[in-house]
Design a protein around this motif. Structure first.
Motif, short mmCIF file in Angstrom:
data_model
loop_
_atom_site.label_atom_id
_atom_site.label_comp_id
_atom_site.label_asym_id
_atom_site.label_seq_id
_atom_site.Cartn_x
_atom_site.Cartn_y
_atom_site.Cartn_z
N LYS A 1 1.12 -1.48 0.40
CA LYS A 1 -0.17 -0.31 0.02
C LYS A 1 1.09 1.39 0.38
O LYS A 1 1.69 1.03 0.72
CB LYS A 1 -1.14 -0.11 1.14
CG LYS A 1 -1.97 -0.39 1.56
CD LYS A 1 -2.81 -1.01 2.54
CE LYS A 1 -3.49 -2.51 2.70
NZ LYS A 1 -4.86 -2.41 3.90
N LYS A 2 0.76 2.35 0.05
CA LYS A 2 1.19 3.33 -0.55
C LYS A 2 0.13 4.71 -1.48
O LYS A 2 -0.95 4.41 -2.12
CB LYS A 2 2.32 3.62 -1.77
CG LYS A 2 3.29 4.70 -1.98
CD LYS A 2 4.43 3.89 -3.27
CE LYS A 2 4.76 6.01 -3.51
NZ LYS A 2 5.32 5.78 -4.33
N LYS A 3 0.65 5.71 -0.20
CA LYS A 3 -0.14 6.91 -0.51
C LYS A 3 1.14 8.19 -1.62
O LYS A 3 2.09 8.28 -0.45
CB LYS A 3 -0.57 7.59 0.65
CG LYS A 3 -1.98 6.62 1.12
CD LYS A 3 -2.96 7.59 2.33
CE LYS A 3 -4.29 5.84 2.52
NZ LYS A 3 -4.53 6.60 3.58
N ARG A 4 0.82 8.73 -2.75
CA ARG A 4 2.00 9.46 -2.62
C ARG A 4 1.82 10.81 -2.18
O ARG A 4 0.60 11.37 -1.43
CB ARG A 4 1.73 9.97 -4.54
CG ARG A 4 0.00 10.15 -4.98
CD ARG A 4 0.06 10.83 -6.23
NE ARG A 4 -0.71 11.21 -6.43
CZ ARG A 4 -1.34 12.00 -7.59
NH1 ARG A 4 -0.12 11.43 -8.26
NH2 ARG A 4 -1.96 12.93 -8.00
N ARG A 5 3.40 10.92 -2.52
CA ARG A 5 3.12 12.76 -1.35
C ARG A 5 3.32 12.35 0.04
O ARG A 5 3.26 13.77 0.69
CB ARG A 5 2.92 14.33 -2.13
CG ARG A 5 2.87 13.23 -3.50
CD ARG A 5 3.33 15.20 -4.04
NE ARG A 5 1.09 15.11 -3.87
CZ ARG A 5 0.18 14.51 -5.09
NH1 ARG A 5 0.89 14.36 -6.09
NH2 ARG A 5 -1.21 14.67 -4.61
N LYS A 6 2.88 11.14 1.14
CA LYS A 6 2.42 11.45 1.90
C LYS A 6 3.48 10.39 2.81
O LYS A 6 3.45 10.32 4.42
CB LYS A 6 0.86 10.94 2.57
CG LYS A 6 0.13 11.95 1.97
CD LYS A 6 0.08 13.23 1.95
CE LYS A 6 -0.89 13.45 1.17
NZ LYS A 6 -1.16 15.05 0.99
N TYR B 1 3.72 7.74 3.17
CA TYR B 1 2.84 6.18 3.76
C TYR B 1 3.55 5.01 3.02
O TYR B 1 3.61 5.12 1.10
CB TYR B 1 1.70 6.47 3.69
CG TYR B 1 0.93 5.31 4.60
CD1 TYR B 1 0.71 4.64 5.03
CD2 TYR B 1 -0.14 4.67 3.00
CE1 TYR B 1 0.45 4.02 5.44
CE2 TYR B 1 -0.40 3.64 3.82
CZ TYR B 1 -0.28 3.13 4.75
OH TYR B 1 -1.30 2.26 5.04
N ARG B 2 4.23 4.05 3.10
CA ARG B 2 4.14 2.94 2.10
C ARG B 2 3.95 1.95 3.30
O ARG B 2 4.38 1.86 4.43
CB ARG B 2 5.95 2.67 2.19
CG ARG B 2 5.97 3.21 0.61
CD ARG B 2 7.21 3.49 0.20
NE ARG B 2 8.27 3.84 1.25
CZ ARG B 2 9.22 3.86 0.27
NH1 ARG B 2 9.76 3.12 -0.63
NH2 ARG B 2 10.78 3.86 0.96
#
Length: 104
Positions: free
Chosen positions: A77-82, A84-85
């Motif tokens: 799971k990843k949220k770009r520019r945050k 969070y991986r």
């Protein structure tokens, strides 16, 4: 001759002598197990269908290997520019059965 049988919540089409992988069962190697949730029996052109199961029909099997692990599944799971991986892995556990007899 083949049968449609429910094993550990899933339906399988089985024949005598066939080896299948089912979700993990609580049994040791060499144990004999039988399943009575048979939905269909077919012997050539003679087909018997249950509503929903056949009474008196059983499928006998022997446990070949009680713990077989499946292929690894990666969950990423990843949220770009945050920043969070999240990376997780999972290997499903199976039991290998050999179908000995189909009676009905």
């Amino acid at each position: 001759m083949f049968a449609i049988v429910t094993i550990a919540g899933q339906q399988f089409k089985v024949e005598e002598g066939q080896e299948i992988f089912v979700h993990r069962l609580e049994a040791q190697a060499g144990d004999s197990v039988s399943f009575d949730a048979v939905h269909l029996l077919a012997n050539g052109d003679d087909v018997t269908v249950g509503t929903p199961m056949l009474s008196g029909a059983t499928v006998g099997a022997t446990v070949v290997d009680p713990l077989v692990k499946g292929d690894k599944v990666i969950i990423f799971k990843k949220k770009r520019r945050k920043g969070y991986r999240l990376k997780k892995g999972h290997r499903q556990q199976y039991t290998k059965l050999k179908i000995d007899s189909i009676a009905g």
